[in-house]
Write a protein that holds these residues in place. Structure first.
Motif, PDB file in Angstrom:
ATOM      1  N   SER A 112       0.875  -1.023  -0.057  1.00  0.00           N
ATOM      2  CA  SER A 112       0.054  -0.013   0.142  1.00  0.00           C
ATOM      3  C   SER A 112       0.901   1.070  -0.015  1.00  0.00           C
ATOM      4  N   ILE A 113       0.674   2.099  -1.018  1.00  0.00           N
ATOM      5  CA  ILE A 113       1.581   3.082  -1.336  1.00  0.00           C
ATOM      6  C   ILE A 113       1.029   4.252  -0.728  1.00  0.00           C
ATOM      7  N   PRO A 114       1.652   5.164   0.323  1.00  0.00           N
ATOM      8  CA  PRO A 114       0.784   6.320   0.687  1.00  0.00           C
ATOM      9  C   PRO A 114       0.836   7.503  -0.286  1.00  0.00           C
ATOM     10  N   LEU A 115      -0.106   8.236  -0.254  1.00  0.00           N
ATOM     11  CA  LEU A 115      -0.384   9.619  -1.188  1.00  0.00           C
ATOM     12  C   LEU A 115      -0.603  10.663  -0.322  1.00  0.00           C
ATOM     13  N   PRO A 116       0.538  11.177   0.325  1.00  0.00           N
ATOM     14  CA  PRO A 116      -0.045  12.303   1.342  1.00  0.00           C
ATOM     15  C   PRO A 116      -0.362  13.469   0.342  1.00  0.00           C
ATOM     16  N   GLY A 117      -1.587  14.159   0.625  1.00  0.00           N
ATOM     17  CA  GLY A 117      -2.176  15.322   0.175  1.00  0.00           C
ATOM     18  C   GLY A 117      -3.059  15.232  -0.960  1.00  0.00           C
ATOM     19  N   GLU A 118      -3.307  13.972  -1.482  1.00  0.00           N
ATOM     20  CA  GLU A 118      -4.161  13.540  -2.500  1.00  0.00           C
ATOM     21  C   GLU A 118      -5.525  14.349  -2.561  1.00  0.00           C
ATOM     22  N   LEU A 119      -6.094  14.027  -1.504  1.00  0.00           N
ATOM     23  CA  LEU A 119      -7.546  14.616  -1.384  1.00  0.00           C
ATOM     24  C   LEU A 119      -7.519  16.186  -0.999  1.00  0.00           C
ATOM     25  N   ALA A 120      -6.559  16.770  -0.563  1.00  0.00           N
ATOM     26  CA  ALA A 120      -6.437  18.226  -0.292  1.00  0.00           C
ATOM     27  C   ALA A 120      -6.278  18.893  -1.740  1.00  0.00           C
ATOM     28  N   ARG A 121      -5.429  18.221  -2.534  1.00  0.00           N
ATOM     29  CA  ARG A 121      -5.244  18.794  -3.980  1.00  0.00           C
ATOM     30  C   ARG A 121      -6.492  18.474  -4.885  1.00  0.00           C
ATOM     31  N   ALA A 122      -7.191  17.557  -4.446  1.00  0.00           N
ATOM     32  CA  ALA A 122      -8.578  17.231  -5.290  1.00  0.00           C
ATOM     33  C   ALA A 122      -9.977  18.156  -4.791  1.00  0.00           C
ATOM     34  N   THR A 123      -9.401  19.089  -3.858  1.00  0.00           N
ATOM     35  CA  THR A 123     -10.603  20.296  -3.158  1.00  0.00           C
ATOM     36  C   THR A 123     -10.312  21.258  -3.916  1.00  0.00           C
ATOM     37  N   ARG A 124     -11.604  21.928  -4.417  1.00  0.00           N
ATOM     38  CA  ARG A 124     -11.557  23.300  -5.177  1.00  0.00           C
ATOM     39  C   ARG A 124     -12.423  23.881  -4.600  1.00  0.00           C
ATOM     40  N   ILE A 125     -12.784  25.129  -5.069  1.00  0.00           N
ATOM     41  CA  ILE A 125     -13.823  26.143  -4.886  1.00  0.00           C
ATOM     42  C   ILE A 125     -14.611  26.456  -6.453  1.00  0.00           C
ATOM     43  N   THR A 126     -16.032  26.330  -6.277  1.00  0.00           N
ATOM     44  CA  THR A 126     -16.547  26.772  -7.438  1.00  0.00           C
ATOM     45  C   THR A 126     -16.881  28.198  -7.384  1.00  0.00           C
ATOM     46  N   PRO A 127     -16.968  28.890  -8.445  1.00  0.00           N
ATOM     47  CA  PRO A 127     -17.108  30.296  -8.764  1.00  0.00           C
ATOM     48  C   PRO A 127     -18.352  30.826  -7.884  1.00  0.00           C
ATOM     49  N   VAL A 128     -18.242  32.051  -7.345  1.00  0.00           N
ATOM     50  CA  VAL A 128     -19.494  32.587  -6.661  1.00  0.00           C
ATOM     51  C   VAL A 128     -20.532  32.827  -7.850  1.00  0.00           C
ATOM     52  N   VAL A 129     -21.865  32.507  -7.306  1.00  0.00           N
ATOM     53  CA  VAL A 129     -22.832  32.822  -8.228  1.00  0.00           C
ATOM     54  C   VAL A 129     -23.746  33.810  -7.593  1.00  0.00           C
ATOM     55  N   VAL A 130     -24.072  34.944  -8.267  1.00  0.00           N
ATOM     56  CA  VAL A 130     -25.088  35.827  -7.616  1.00  0.00           C
ATOM     57  C   VAL A 130     -26.448  35.771  -8.487  1.00  0.00           C
TER      58      VAL A 130
END
Length: 175
Positions: A112-130
């Motif tokens: 099992s190979i650890p992958l530090p920060g993978e889910l953090a890098r997969a986290t993003r913000i959607t643009p603000v919608v008004v």
């Protein structure tokens, strides 16, 4: 006491300016908190000699959050003694996991190979919608089996990294 009326034009200007900036700040804070709390990931790898049992070869390259179990096809033995895949799945947090049946764990040479920060890098913000009466944005984590990572399953406990991040940020900005 007099009544004040907010005109549609003022509402639109508030939504496009100060309210939008506040939503952007809160969303950025929620994304940062989510990234800080996100579990790492891991990848199942077989020995590179091509002799892995079929169920392990099937799992080769499977990448999941560290709190989520790998999903291996059940192993069986054909009448001639050859290992084959059977219906259903066995779950393992790592190769040679004690929860695995012996035909899955005995002699296993996988890692099992650890992958530090993978889910953090997969986290993003959607643009603000008004829109009229609403200003919104979202924090999104797009990753294989991320729902199980957040909420858990019958095999694993959830990390609740997004929910906890939302609670922390909401408490910080609550006025």
């Amino acid at each position: 006491m007099g009544k004040a009326r907010i005109t549609p034009g003022l509402t639109a200007r508030l939504a496009a300016g100060p309210v939008r900036r506040k939503v952007e700040r809160i969303t950025a804070a929620a994304a940062a908190e989510t990234r800080d709390r996100a579990p790492d990931a891991k990848t199942w790898t077989t020995a590179p000699d091509g002799r892995a049992r079929p169920s392990h070869a099937h799992a080769d390259g499977q990448t999941v959050a560290e709190n989520v179990s790998y999903k291996l096809p059940k192993a069986a033995t054909a009448p001639d003694g050859t290992p084959v895949i059977a219906p259903g799945y066995d779950y393992a947090s790592r190769p040679r996991d004690p929860r695995l049946p012996r035909q899955q764990s005995d002699g296993c040479r996988c890692h099992s190979i650890p992958l530090p920060g993978e889910l953090a890098r997969a986290t993003r913000i959607t643009p603000v919608v008004v829109t009229p009466g609403r200003v919104s944005a979202s924090v999104v984590c797009e990753y294989h089996r991320v729902v199980e990572a957040e909420f858990g399953s019958s095999q694993d406990a959830g990390a609740h990294f997004m929910g906890q991040a939302a609670q922390v940020v909401a408490a910080r900005y609550r006025t």
